[in-house]
Design a protein around this motif. Structure first.
Motif, short mmCIF file in Angstrom:
data_model
loop_
_atom_site.label_atom_id
_atom_site.label_comp_id
_atom_site.label_asym_id
_atom_site.label_seq_id
_atom_site.Cartn_x
_atom_site.Cartn_y
_atom_site.Cartn_z
N ALA A 1 0.50 -1.13 0.27
CA ALA A 1 -0.32 0.19 -0.12
C ALA A 1 0.68 1.06 0.00
CB ALA A 1 -1.16 -0.36 1.46
N SER A 2 1.96 1.16 0.55
CA SER A 2 2.58 2.34 0.48
C SER A 2 3.57 2.95 -1.19
CB SER A 2 4.37 1.59 1.80
OG SER A 2 4.91 0.61 0.69
N HIS A 3 3.06 1.80 -1.81
CA HIS A 3 3.97 1.73 -2.99
C HIS A 3 2.98 3.20 -3.77
CE1 HIS A 3 6.62 -1.70 -2.72
NE2 HIS A 3 7.21 -0.94 -1.56
N SER A 4 3.38 3.75 -4.64
CA SER A 4 2.68 4.66 -5.57
C SER A 4 2.77 4.15 -7.23
CB SER A 4 3.19 5.65 -5.68
OG SER A 4 2.41 5.89 -6.39
N ASP A 5 1.49 3.68 -8.21
CA ASP A 5 1.17 3.39 -9.46
C ASP A 5 1.75 4.60 -10.33
OD1 ASP A 5 0.30 1.13 -8.20
OD2 ASP A 5 -1.89 1.28 -8.54
N THR A 6 1.65 5.90 -9.00
CA THR A 6 2.48 6.89 -10.09
C THR A 6 4.09 7.15 -10.08
OG1 THR A 6 1.80 8.64 -8.62
CG2 THR A 6 0.05 7.83 -10.48
N ALA A 7 4.95 6.40 -9.57
CA ALA A 7 6.16 6.89 -9.50
C ALA A 7 6.56 6.50 -10.55
CB ALA A 7 6.34 6.09 -7.91
N ARG A 8 7.20 7.39 -10.81
CA ARG A 8 8.08 7.09 -12.13
C ARG A 8 9.82 6.89 -11.78
NH1 ARG A 8 6.12 11.97 -16.24
NH2 ARG A 8 4.47 12.13 -14.93
N THR A 9 10.58 7.45 -11.04
CA THR A 9 11.60 5.87 -10.14
C THR A 9 11.88 5.55 -9.06
OG1 THR A 9 12.12 8.18 -9.09
CG2 THR A 9 12.43 8.17 -11.08
N PRO A 10 12.23 4.80 -9.03
CA PRO A 10 12.38 3.90 -7.85
C PRO A 10 12.69 4.37 -6.18
CG PRO A 10 13.55 3.10 -9.30
CD PRO A 10 13.15 4.71 -10.04
N LEU A 11 13.36 6.09 -6.88
CA LEU A 11 13.28 6.89 -5.86
C LEU A 11 12.10 7.25 -5.46
CD1 LEU A 11 16.97 8.38 -6.36
CD2 LEU A 11 16.35 6.79 -4.20
N ALA A 12 11.05 7.46 -6.03
CA ALA A 12 9.89 8.31 -5.36
C ALA A 12 9.53 6.50 -4.45
CB ALA A 12 8.74 8.14 -6.80
N LEU A 13 9.69 5.82 -4.04
CA LEU A 13 9.26 5.37 -3.22
C LEU A 13 9.40 4.91 -2.02
CD1 LEU A 13 8.78 1.97 -5.78
CD2 LEU A 13 6.73 3.70 -4.81
N LEU A 14 9.01 4.77 -1.29
CA LEU A 14 9.87 5.15 -0.20
C LEU A 14 10.64 4.10 0.01
CD1 LEU A 14 10.25 5.02 3.03
CD2 LEU A 14 7.99 3.91 3.59
N THR A 15 10.61 2.81 -0.52
CA THR A 15 11.92 1.90 -0.08
C THR A 15 12.70 1.90 -1.35
OG1 THR A 15 9.47 -0.17 -1.12
CG2 THR A 15 11.51 -0.77 -0.73
N GLY A 16 12.59 2.71 -2.07
CA GLY A 16 13.37 3.37 -2.96
C GLY A 16 14.19 4.17 -2.56
#
Length: 66
Positions: free
Chosen positions: A19-34
């Motif tokens: 749920a913390s992952h966004s479908d609109t993230a363009r790069t891995p750094l846009a995700l908390l995990t990244g």
């Protein structure tokens, strides 16, 4: 583990949560995990080792089992 351990484990659990992952993230750094992995990797580059990434991998496996 020290006093920072509970917040670190909470962060790792949140990073594992789909749920913390966004479908609109363009790069891995846009995700908390990244961002977590990038921060840890940069610390290892600065210190010339792999300690932080090894600790992160251990923490993620512990969080996944909790």
């Amino acid at each position: 583990m020290g006093p920072r351990a509970p917040s670190l484990m909470g962060l790792l659990r949140a990073a594992l949560d789909p749920a913390s992952h966004s479908d609109t993230a363009r790069t891995p750094l846009a995700l908390l995990t990244g961002r977590v992995i990038s921060t840890v990797a940069r610390a290892d580059v600065e210190e010339g080792g792999m300690t932080h990434l090894s600790m992160l991998a251990s923490g993620i496996s512990m969080a996944a089992m909790a």
